[in-house]
Design a protein around this motif. Structure first.
Motif, short mmCIF file in Angstrom:
data_model
loop_
_atom_site.label_atom_id
_atom_site.label_comp_id
_atom_site.label_asym_id
_atom_site.label_seq_id
_atom_site.Cartn_x
_atom_site.Cartn_y
_atom_site.Cartn_z
N THR A 196 64.40 32.83 0.68
CA THR A 196 64.00 34.19 0.31
C THR A 196 62.57 34.45 0.76
OG1 THR A 196 65.46 34.17 -1.62
CG2 THR A 196 63.69 35.80 -1.62
N LYS A 210 61.40 37.39 3.44
CA LYS A 210 60.40 38.40 3.09
C LYS A 210 59.09 38.19 3.85
CE LYS A 210 62.25 39.36 -1.48
NZ LYS A 210 62.02 39.39 -2.93
N ARG A 233 56.83 35.88 3.71
CA ARG A 233 55.66 35.51 2.91
C ARG A 233 54.81 34.52 3.71
NH1 ARG A 233 59.08 34.24 -2.41
NH2 ARG A 233 59.45 36.37 -3.12
#
Length: 197
Positions: A170, A174, A176
């Motif tokens: 995840t 995204k 990050r």
């Protein structure tokens, strides 16, 4: 190298003495084969700074076979034996173990489960502390130990791995910056901590 010469013994019927010569060779004690503190640390696969400090913890070091200009020297077999004992006493298994109320070392989680069950059993006031400890032992063991345990440890391990991998995936989706596990859900962290113990 040393030679041992026992007293002469007369050979029967010869009148001439019979002598035995025994040579003892210990190549591991040759000066070039001994290791210093750095060598001991290398054999134990730990940083030299993690070796016990001889000023304060000399009793935790192996008995040296010799002394050189830089300090004590050990044979490789002695260093290997010490390394094995050191890892047994200081390794993850030792760090994650605790002492049961029976005085034996066991995994922390098992000890914690046993202590909780002992309190539950003794809580009704009908059992002595000793009886409660004894009654609580096998239920605590059956929670997590063995193939017939109440908690399916293999399935739990797979679930935890999937949760961590999903969390990391995840983060990648995204975009990050940096990959870390600090944002894992508290419940997952709690179960992971329990599983490790």
């Amino acid at each position: 190298m040393s030679s041992v010469r026992p007293a002469s013994v007369d050979q029967p019927g010869s009148g001439r003495p019979f002598e035995c010569v025994v040579d003892l060779k210990a190549p591991e004690l040759e000066p070039g084969s001994l290791v210093d503190r750095a060598g001991l640390a290398k054999i134990a696969n730990i940083p030299e700074d993690d070796l016990p400090d001889p000023k304060f913890e000399d009793h935790k070091m192996p008995e040296p076979q010799a002394h050189g200009a830089g300090g004590p020297l050990w044979s490789r077999p002695v260093a290997g034996d010490w390394a094995e004992q050191h890892h047994r006493a200081q390794g993850p298994g030792a760090l994650l173990s605790a002492t049961t109320s029976f005085g034996t070392p066991q995994p922390q989680g098992l000890v914690a489960d046993h202590n909780r069950l002992t309190k539950v059993i003794q809580g009704d006031g009908k059992q002595t502390e000793e009886a409660a400890k004894t009654l609580a032992w096998w239920p605590a063991v059956s929670l997590t130990v063995g193939t017939e345990s109440l908690v399916p440890m293999s399935a739990l391990r797979t679930t935890l791995i999937e949760a961590v991998l999903s969390h990391l995936a995840t983060g990648v989706q995204k975009r990050r910056s940096g990959m870390w596990l600090g944002t894992l859900r508290r419940d997952v962290v709690q179960i992971f901590d329990w599983y490790v113990q």
